[in-house]
Enzyme design. Sequence first.
Site, PDB file in Angstrom:
ATOM      1  N   GLY A  23       0.766  -1.236   0.000  1.00 44.48           N
ATOM      2  CA  GLY A  23       0.000   0.000   0.000  1.00 44.48           C
ATOM      3  C   GLY A  23       0.800   1.290   0.000  1.00 44.48           C
ATOM      4  N   GLY A  62       3.953  -3.561  -3.810  1.00 46.08           N
ATOM      5  CA  GLY A  62       3.872  -3.739  -5.260  1.00 46.08           C
ATOM      6  C   GLY A  62       4.256  -2.454  -5.950  1.00 46.08           C
ATOM      7  N   ARG A  63       3.344  -1.481  -5.845  1.00 52.33           N
ATOM      8  CA  ARG A  63       3.532  -0.212  -6.543  1.00 52.33           C
ATOM      9  C   ARG A  63       4.860   0.453  -6.197  1.00 52.33           C
ATOM     10  NH1 ARG A  63      -0.754   2.928  -8.185  1.00 52.33           N
ATOM     11  NH2 ARG A  63      -2.092   1.827  -6.717  1.00 52.33           N
ATOM     12  N   CYS A  85     -12.030   4.026 -29.181  1.00 53.00           N
ATOM     13  CA  CYS A  85     -13.264   4.752 -29.462  1.00 53.00           C
ATOM     14  C   CYS A  85     -14.122   4.960 -28.222  1.00 53.00           C
ATOM     15  CB  CYS A  85     -14.028   4.022 -30.550  1.00 53.00           C
ATOM     16  SG  CYS A  85     -13.083   4.098 -32.072  1.00 53.00           S
TER      17      CYS A  85
HETATM   18  N1  LLP Z   1      -1.361  -7.047  -0.890  1.00 48.12           N
HETATM   19  C1  LLP Z   1      -2.672  -7.170  -1.203  1.00 48.12           C
HETATM   20  C2  LLP Z   1      -3.489  -8.145  -0.488  1.00 48.12           C
HETATM   21  C3  LLP Z   1      -3.235  -6.352  -2.212  1.00 48.12           C
HETATM   22  O1  LLP Z   1      -4.516  -6.452  -2.501  1.00 48.12           O
HETATM   23  C4  LLP Z   1      -2.407  -5.408  -2.885  1.00 48.12           C
HETATM   24  C5  LLP Z   1      -2.954  -4.541  -3.933  1.00 48.12           C
HETATM   25  C6  LLP Z   1      -1.047  -5.339  -2.533  1.00 48.12           C
HETATM   26  C7  LLP Z   1      -0.562  -6.165  -1.524  1.00 48.12           C
HETATM   27  C8  LLP Z   1      -0.097  -4.387  -3.192  1.00 48.12           C
HETATM   28  O2  LLP Z   1      -0.419  -3.056  -2.941  1.00 48.12           O
HETATM   29  P1  LLP Z   1       0.567  -1.895  -3.407  1.00 48.12           P
HETATM   30  O3  LLP Z   1       1.819  -1.972  -2.564  1.00 48.12           O
HETATM   31  O4  LLP Z   1       0.879  -2.098  -4.848  1.00 48.12           O
HETATM   32  O5  LLP Z   1      -0.188  -0.660  -3.172  1.00 48.12           O
HETATM   33  N2  LLP Z   1      -4.833  -1.437 -10.059  1.00 48.12           N
HETATM   34  C9  LLP Z   1      -4.753  -0.441  -9.022  1.00 48.12           C
HETATM   35  C10 LLP Z   1      -4.096  -0.970  -7.755  1.00 48.12           C
HETATM   36  C11 LLP Z   1      -4.801  -2.174  -7.154  1.00 48.12           C
HETATM   37  C12 LLP Z   1      -4.140  -2.699  -5.899  1.00 48.12           C
HETATM   38  C13 LLP Z   1      -4.788  -3.931  -5.432  1.00 48.12           C
HETATM   39  N3  LLP Z   1      -4.183  -4.563  -4.308  1.00 48.12           N
HETATM   40  C14 LLP Z   1      -4.011   0.791  -9.563  1.00 48.12           C
HETATM   41  O6  LLP Z   1      -3.610   0.775 -10.731  1.00 48.12           O
HETATM   42  O7  LLP Z   1      -3.874   1.786  -8.865  1.00 48.12           O
END
Ligand code: LLP
Length: 431
Positions: A240, A277-278, A343
């Site tokens: 997150g 992740g991000r 489109c």
């Molecule tokens: N762990 C779980 C259980 C998750 O659901 C997620 C992301 C993460 C870790 C990783 O979170 P991060 O560190 O990346 O914030 N498609 C969306 C983001 C969806 C995230 C879903 N879950 C976007 O493009 O902003």
Amino acid sequence: MLYFSNRHGALHAEGVPLATIAARVGTPAYVYSTAALQASARAFRAGLAPIPRKQLAFAVKANPNLAVLRLLAEEGYGADIVSGGELLHALAAGMPAAGIVFSGVGKTRAELAAALDAGIGQFNLELEEEGVVLAALARARGTRAPAVLRVNPDIDAGTHAKISTGRRQNKFGVALANAAAIYARLAMLDGLELRGIAIHIGSQLADLAPLEAAYARVGALVAALRAAGHRISHVDLGGGLGLAYRPGEVFPTPAAYGAMVARVTHDWDVTLMFEPGRFIAADAGVLLTEILWVKPGAVHPYVIVDAAMNDLARPALYDAFHDFAAVRPTGARMTANIAGPVCESGDTFAMGREIDAVRAGDLAIFRTAGAYGATMASTYNCRALVPEVLVDGDRFAIVADRVTPAAKLASQHLPSWMNSVEPAASPRRAA
Ligand code: LLP
């Protein structure tokens, strides 16, 4: 941004001119930087230096490219997966099974079985019945599944509603109020080695306060579970941590995050797990595109690029901002809308934004596209599936092919009851 910078008037990815990649691979294409991935993976780990026992699992959903996963495996990261497909990718990239955590609110029996057979490190249970099914699958294999229970802390993470996961109306986890009772029932199952709690409240978090509040609730739950006689050895704090997409935005650093976690969890005496992740992947990638046309608009001109919402869905889905830069900036600026060829009016990357002045035929990039970019691409409008390139110093390689419309078409079939298409019989040719 350092890794995609202007050298002698032209944007490079590390040491490779982006124009060289466009000439070789075509556009649109995602371009990733090895050094950027390594730097963010190391920065995140360094931020957690105050945490004595920890495991890092990259959220594969952010970027499941095999080469990216391989690189992160080499950085000592495991994988946070949410599907059998992600399991396949993580294992193929050489991530050790023991470092794989299976999250996700709708795991199928087949996916649970495949993960058990692979010997993954942990299952994050989303509901009681899932634990019962997993326990039975494990017992049938003569084993016990390492598992934690995901709780929903009912905390507003303060991010976009579509990527908030920790409010009570969201589909994730079990309600905090029911957690102890569910935990007690699951702990009695033979096939489970229930060992802790998991939480994840949302993505692109700009503020540590909601995370801290959620973690504090987990701490209270851990204490209550221990008082009830349960052994708690692992807590998964999810992902997150956000980062700047707009120039000048300020976000909490991994060090600030690590300090907060250390403070809140100092007396938990568990192995802490993290699922970034991000933060790891976003800044390590750009989407390289060519300007097709600049056409007049009612207020501002439209810069029509050859990338579209099917290649980078985030602006259309979440009104997300991705910084735009010309590969060969002239110094001139323009105010324009940026849109793709699909489109739909939703296929718009920016409205009324001040950008580098561009003309048809120029190359440009969308920044901060390494996370939730290629992985969310589709073939909508029968467009190609966008390719991916990895740069390492002065070299680069195609790490995902462009999947052409012809290849996609080849996967389709007419049912036996339809006449096959005879090109010679088409009216225009017959005429
Ligand atoms: N762990 C779980 C259980 C998750 O659901 C997620 C992301 C993460 C870790 C990783 O979170 P991060 O560190 O990346 O914030 N498609 C969306 C983001 C969806 C995230 C879903 N879950 C976007 O493009 O902003």
